[in-house]
Design an enzyme around this catalytic site. Structure first.
Site, PDB file in Angstrom:
ATOM      1  N   CYS A   5       2.350 -10.117  -3.857  1.00 20.51           N
ATOM      2  CA  CYS A   5       2.792  -8.926  -4.828  1.00 20.51           C
ATOM      3  C   CYS A   5       3.495  -9.526  -6.100  1.00 20.51           C
ATOM      4  CB  CYS A   5       3.774  -8.040  -4.331  1.00 20.51           C
ATOM      5  SG  CYS A   5       4.509  -6.835  -5.575  1.00 20.51           S
TER       6      CYS A   5
ATOM      7  N   GLU B  37       3.869  18.849 -17.353  1.00 18.11           N
ATOM      8  CA  GLU B  37       4.183  20.252 -17.298  1.00 18.11           C
ATOM      9  C   GLU B  37       3.087  20.822 -16.508  1.00 18.11           C
ATOM     10  OE1 GLU B  37       4.407  22.658 -20.565  1.00 18.11           O
ATOM     11  OE2 GLU B  37       3.460  21.099 -21.892  1.00 18.11           O
TER      12      GLU B  37
ATOM     13  N   GLU C 171      -9.192  -1.881 -10.882  1.00 15.16           N
ATOM     14  CA  GLU C 171      -8.186  -2.161 -11.959  1.00 15.16           C
ATOM     15  C   GLU C 171      -8.592  -3.652 -13.078  1.00 15.16           C
ATOM     16  OE1 GLU C 171      -5.042  -3.195  -9.022  1.00 15.16           O
ATOM     17  OE2 GLU C 171      -4.223  -0.945  -9.158  1.00 15.16           O
TER      18      GLU C 171
ATOM     19  N   CYS D 100       0.492  -7.242  -7.459  1.00 12.85           N
ATOM     20  CA  CYS D 100       0.815  -6.150  -8.305  1.00 12.85           C
ATOM     21  C   CYS D 100       1.800  -6.629  -9.724  1.00 12.85           C
ATOM     22  CB  CYS D 100       1.991  -5.616  -7.537  1.00 12.85           C
ATOM     23  SG  CYS D 100       1.771  -5.488  -5.735  1.00 12.85           S
TER      24      CYS D 100
ATOM     25  N   LYS E 217      -0.636  -8.521 -12.219  1.00 13.86           N
ATOM     26  CA  LYS E 217      -1.661  -7.582 -12.634  1.00 13.86           C
ATOM     27  C   LYS E 217      -1.082  -6.237 -13.444  1.00 13.86           C
ATOM     28  CE  LYS E 217      -1.833  -3.817 -10.701  1.00 13.86           C
ATOM     29  NZ  LYS E 217      -2.197  -3.976  -9.283  1.00 13.86           N
TER      30      LYS E 217
ATOM     31  N   TYR F 181      -9.567  -0.848  -5.111  1.00 16.40           N
ATOM     32  CA  TYR F 181      -8.380  -0.904  -5.817  1.00 16.40           C
ATOM     33  C   TYR F 181      -8.565  -2.365  -7.052  1.00 16.40           C
ATOM     34  CZ  TYR F 181      -5.032   1.651  -3.134  1.00 16.40           C
ATOM     35  OH  TYR F 181      -4.410   2.570  -2.507  1.00 16.40           O
TER      36      TYR F 181
ATOM     37  N   HIS G 246       8.184  21.134 -21.842  1.00 22.45           N
ATOM     38  CA  HIS G 246       7.164  20.983 -22.975  1.00 22.45           C
ATOM     39  C   HIS G 246       7.389  20.247 -24.232  1.00 22.45           C
ATOM     40  CE1 HIS G 246       3.584  22.951 -25.035  1.00 22.45           C
ATOM     41  NE2 HIS G 246       4.373  23.154 -25.897  1.00 22.45           N
TER      42      HIS G 246
HETATM   43  P1  NDP Z   1     -10.301  -2.031  -1.063  1.00 18.57           P
HETATM   44  O1  NDP Z   1     -10.363  -1.982   0.326  1.00 18.57           O
HETATM   45  O2  NDP Z   1      -9.599  -1.274  -2.049  1.00 18.57           O
HETATM   46  O3  NDP Z   1     -12.079  -2.150  -1.480  1.00 18.57           O
HETATM   47  C1  NDP Z   1     -12.788  -2.956  -1.201  1.00 18.57           C
HETATM   48  C2  NDP Z   1     -14.219  -2.782  -1.699  1.00 18.57           C
HETATM   49  O4  NDP Z   1     -15.010  -3.663  -1.318  1.00 18.57           O
HETATM   50  C3  NDP Z   1     -14.693  -1.430  -1.158  1.00 18.57           C
HETATM   51  O5  NDP Z   1     -15.450  -0.946  -2.337  1.00 18.57           O
HETATM   52  C4  NDP Z   1     -15.666  -1.767  -0.093  1.00 18.57           C
HETATM   53  O6  NDP Z   1     -16.755  -1.001  -0.067  1.00 18.57           O
HETATM   54  C5  NDP Z   1     -16.178  -3.302  -0.429  1.00 18.57           C
HETATM   55  N1  NDP Z   1     -16.403  -4.165   0.660  1.00 18.57           N
HETATM   56  C6  NDP Z   1     -15.674  -4.196   1.425  1.00 18.57           C
HETATM   57  N2  NDP Z   1     -16.140  -5.188   2.482  1.00 18.57           N
HETATM   58  C7  NDP Z   1     -17.311  -5.615   2.063  1.00 18.57           C
HETATM   59  C8  NDP Z   1     -18.405  -6.681   2.205  1.00 18.57           C
HETATM   60  N3  NDP Z   1     -18.142  -7.234   3.390  1.00 18.57           N
HETATM   61  N4  NDP Z   1     -19.329  -6.827   1.545  1.00 18.57           N
HETATM   62  C9  NDP Z   1     -19.352  -6.219   0.314  1.00 18.57           C
HETATM   63  N5  NDP Z   1     -18.495  -5.143  -0.136  1.00 18.57           N
HETATM   64  C10 NDP Z   1     -17.472  -4.945   0.489  1.00 18.57           C
HETATM   65  O7  NDP Z   1      -9.874  -3.635  -1.306  1.00 18.57           O
HETATM   66  P2  NDP Z   1      -9.478  -4.595  -2.601  1.00 18.57           P
HETATM   67  O8  NDP Z   1      -9.978  -5.710  -2.198  1.00 18.57           O
HETATM   68  O9  NDP Z   1      -9.672  -3.888  -3.879  1.00 18.57           O
HETATM   69  O10 NDP Z   1      -7.710  -4.405  -2.237  1.00 18.57           O
HETATM   70  C11 NDP Z   1      -7.129  -4.656  -1.074  1.00 18.57           C
HETATM   71  C12 NDP Z   1      -5.987  -4.177  -0.724  1.00 18.57           C
HETATM   72  O11 NDP Z   1      -5.103  -4.407  -1.460  1.00 18.57           O
HETATM   73  C13 NDP Z   1      -6.234  -2.249  -1.070  1.00 18.57           C
HETATM   74  O12 NDP Z   1      -6.832  -1.951   0.068  1.00 18.57           O
HETATM   75  C14 NDP Z   1      -4.897  -2.013  -1.125  1.00 18.57           C
HETATM   76  O13 NDP Z   1      -4.411  -1.638  -0.068  1.00 18.57           O
HETATM   77  C15 NDP Z   1      -4.286  -3.368  -1.812  1.00 18.57           C
HETATM   78  N6  NDP Z   1      -4.094  -3.125  -3.300  1.00 18.57           N
HETATM   79  C16 NDP Z   1      -3.377  -2.195  -3.709  1.00 18.57           C
HETATM   80  C17 NDP Z   1      -3.218  -2.125  -4.958  1.00 18.57           C
HETATM   81  C18 NDP Z   1      -2.279  -0.817  -5.674  1.00 18.57           C
HETATM   82  O14 NDP Z   1      -1.358  -0.232  -5.044  1.00 18.57           O
HETATM   83  N7  NDP Z   1      -2.486  -0.612  -7.160  1.00 18.57           N
HETATM   84  C19 NDP Z   1      -3.813  -2.918  -6.128  1.00 18.57           C
HETATM   85  C20 NDP Z   1      -4.576  -3.850  -5.585  1.00 18.57           C
HETATM   86  C21 NDP Z   1      -4.874  -4.149  -4.149  1.00 18.57           C
HETATM   87  P3  NDP Z   1     -16.887   0.237   0.773  1.00 18.57           P
HETATM   88  O15 NDP Z   1     -16.521   1.221   0.031  1.00 18.57           O
HETATM   89  O16 NDP Z   1     -18.561   0.316   1.117  1.00 18.57           O
HETATM   90  O17 NDP Z   1     -16.375  -0.132   2.088  1.00 18.57           O
END
Ligand code: NDP
Length: 449
Positions: free
Chosen positions: A43, A443, A183, A48, A51, A179, A438
């Site tokens: 983080c 709101e 982002e 976080c 980022k 996520y 307002h």
């Molecule tokens: P996410 O789980 O959010 O998204 C992963 C993405 O990668 C999805 O689109 C998924 O597709 C795809 N994917 C997963 N496995 C594969 C694969 N083997 N081959 C191709 N595509 C794949 O993961 P992130 O890496 O973006 O973030 C990790 C975690 O970190 C988040 O889940 C969150 O908990 C945390 N995080 C939180 C943030 C916040 O609070 N603002 C910011 C950044 C991270 P599909 O939809 O098809 O599964």
């Protein structure tokens, strides 16, 4: 009773490990924490915090454009220096790293700047070969970016490296649509890159409310971010000129300057020696724990992303606090995982708490949904077409607000406050009983029809 070197040995000084260490020490425990990289964890060091600072930096691209409509003379040759932002962000990370270390030291937690692995229920070995014993061990080693094992994957980066880039590339391809992908798509786009997101499925941000993520998709496309769906990553070829040729299923190959994998995160359990103590893992390699964060080995506990419950910093912090209070503070505490608010710091950001409309329909049967779809007044004057969308999901029988989902300027800030009301179980009528403030965007929360 056995004589151990420590009451608690923590592996990993990220959000969960740091909180657990200092609270356990404050309760009187003799604590050491081993960290192989930098105190602060994902983080603070490469997640976080840096980022969010990049997101702030990126937002100026639009703010400076909008400023002209508000009467400011912004020169057309107004320039952005990535090096300045990057270096300032990295200095802030250094400052926070120092502050985290100081906090641990001031609580008499011994910091060991080495990797540690488990060698038994009460013992660990440091990278230099030293053995240490502890009555209890806490694993808080977090997770790492998952990279698909396709040919040429080594030519891509992950979010870890994104903070250290020499320059902003012209063409960026991001694999994934969760996520991190959304982002960083916003960040790279605002800094002038052409961004393409490719995802294996048809969805972005699976798990978020459908209407809200559809709005993000629509706005992102309007801004010029490209999406390719049903595109399974097949490989990267490095060309003679240094460009990267990316192949994927169902689409033509693309030539880009940077590939970033944002395809989920995997628990850092590999090579940690957990089998020596009988610590069981789940199918994703995460440590199995009970409600008190205890693993299948009674003296070993785990908190945070390594347990793959909810991969969010504030959750890891709560788990670390609950562990320390329960085990060392004589104050049994369990984390309540219900109604955890979350946000995606995309452009514009999204935020949500509680059940999505689809989840509520499945769980409750009778559901009432209220929405507010509006153009924020700042966007109107700026000539910006982007519309905000707020959605309130209510139990059809009782009127209780069971979910709130939003996209638009500042919604993470708004949602944190509104999440208190959702968590408290307030009804739509109670929201409406509050007089609107307002003129604000928030709101809309008390004016929804
Ligand atoms: P996410 O789980 O959010 O998204 C992963 C993405 O990668 C999805 O689109 C998924 O597709 C795809 N994917 C997963 N496995 C594969 C694969 N083997 N081959 C191709 N595509 C794949 O993961 P992130 O890496 O973006 O973030 C990790 C975690 O970190 C988040 O889940 C969150 O908990 C945390 N995080 C939180 C943030 C916040 O609070 N603002 C910011 C950044 C991270 P599909 O939809 O098809 O599964």
């Amino acid at each position: 009773m056995a004589d151990y070197d420590y009451d608690l040995f923590v592996i990993g000084a990220g959000s969960g490990g740091t909180r657990a260490s200092r609270v356990a020490a404050a309760h009187g425990a003799r604590v050491a924490v081993a960290e192989e990289y930098r105190v602060g964890g994902t983080c603070v060091i490469r997640g976080c915090v840096p980022k969010k600072l990049l997101v702030y930096g990126a937002h100026f691209a639009e703010d400076l454009k909008d400023a002209r409509r508000f009467g400011w003379q912004v020169p057309s040759d107004c320039e952005f220096s990535w090096e300045t932002l990057r270096d300032n962000v990295l200095s802030e990370v250094d400052r926070l790293n120092g502050a985290y270390k100081k906090t641990l030291e001031s609580h008499n937690v011994e910091i060991i700047d080495q990797r540690a692995v488990v060698t038994g229920p009460n013992s660990v070995r440091l990278a230099d070969g030293t053995e240490k014993t502890a009555e209890r061990i806490l694993i808080a080693v977090g997770a790492h970016p998952a990279v698909p094992s396709c040919p040429g994957h080594e030519h891509g980066i992950t979010s870890n490296e994104a903070f250290h880039l020499d320059a902003i590339p012209k063409r960026v391809l991001i694999a994934g649509a969760g996520y991190i992908a959304n982002e960083f798509a916003g960040v790279f786009h605002q800094f002038g890159a052409h961004v393409t997101l490719i995802n294996r499925s048809k969805d972005i941000l699976r798990g978020y409310d459908l209407t809200i993520r559809d709005r993000l998709l629509q706005i992102s496309m309007m801004k010029g971010i490209e999406f390719r769906f049903d595109a399974t990553f097949e490989g990267i070829e490095k060309m003679d000129d240094g460009c990267l040729k990316v192949s994927m299923s169902n689409h033509e190959p693309m030539i880009v300057d940077l590939v970033m994998f944002a395809t989920g995160r995997l628990p850092n359990t590999h090579g940690l020696g957990l089998e020596t103590a009988g610590v069981e893992l789940d199918d994703h390699g995460a440590i199995k724990v009970d409600e008190d964060n205890r693993s299948t080995c009674p003296s070993i506990y785990a908190v945070g992303d390594v347990t793959n419950r909810v991969q969010l910093t504030p959750v890891a912090i709560r788990e670390g606090q609950a562990f320390a209070d329960t085990v060392f503070g004589n104050k049994p505490t369990r984390v309540d995982y219900d109604c955890i608010p979350a946000a995606v710091f995309s452009h514009p950001p999204m935020a949500g708490v509680g059940m999505t409309e689809a989840q509520a329909k499945q769980t409750l049967g009778s559901v009432r949904v209220y929405t507010s779809d509006f153009r924020p007044m700042k966007n109107v004057l700026a000539g910006r077409e982007e519309r905000a969308l707020y959605k309130m999901v209510c139990d059809g029988d009782t009127g209780r607000v069971v979910g709130l989902h939003m996209i638009g300027p500042d919604v993470p800030e708004i949602l944190q406050a509104a999440a208190i009301a959702v968590k408290a179980g307030l009804t739509k009528a109670q929201f409406d009983a509050t007089v609107a403030l307002h003129p604000t965007m928030s709101e809309e929360l008390v004016l929804m029809r």
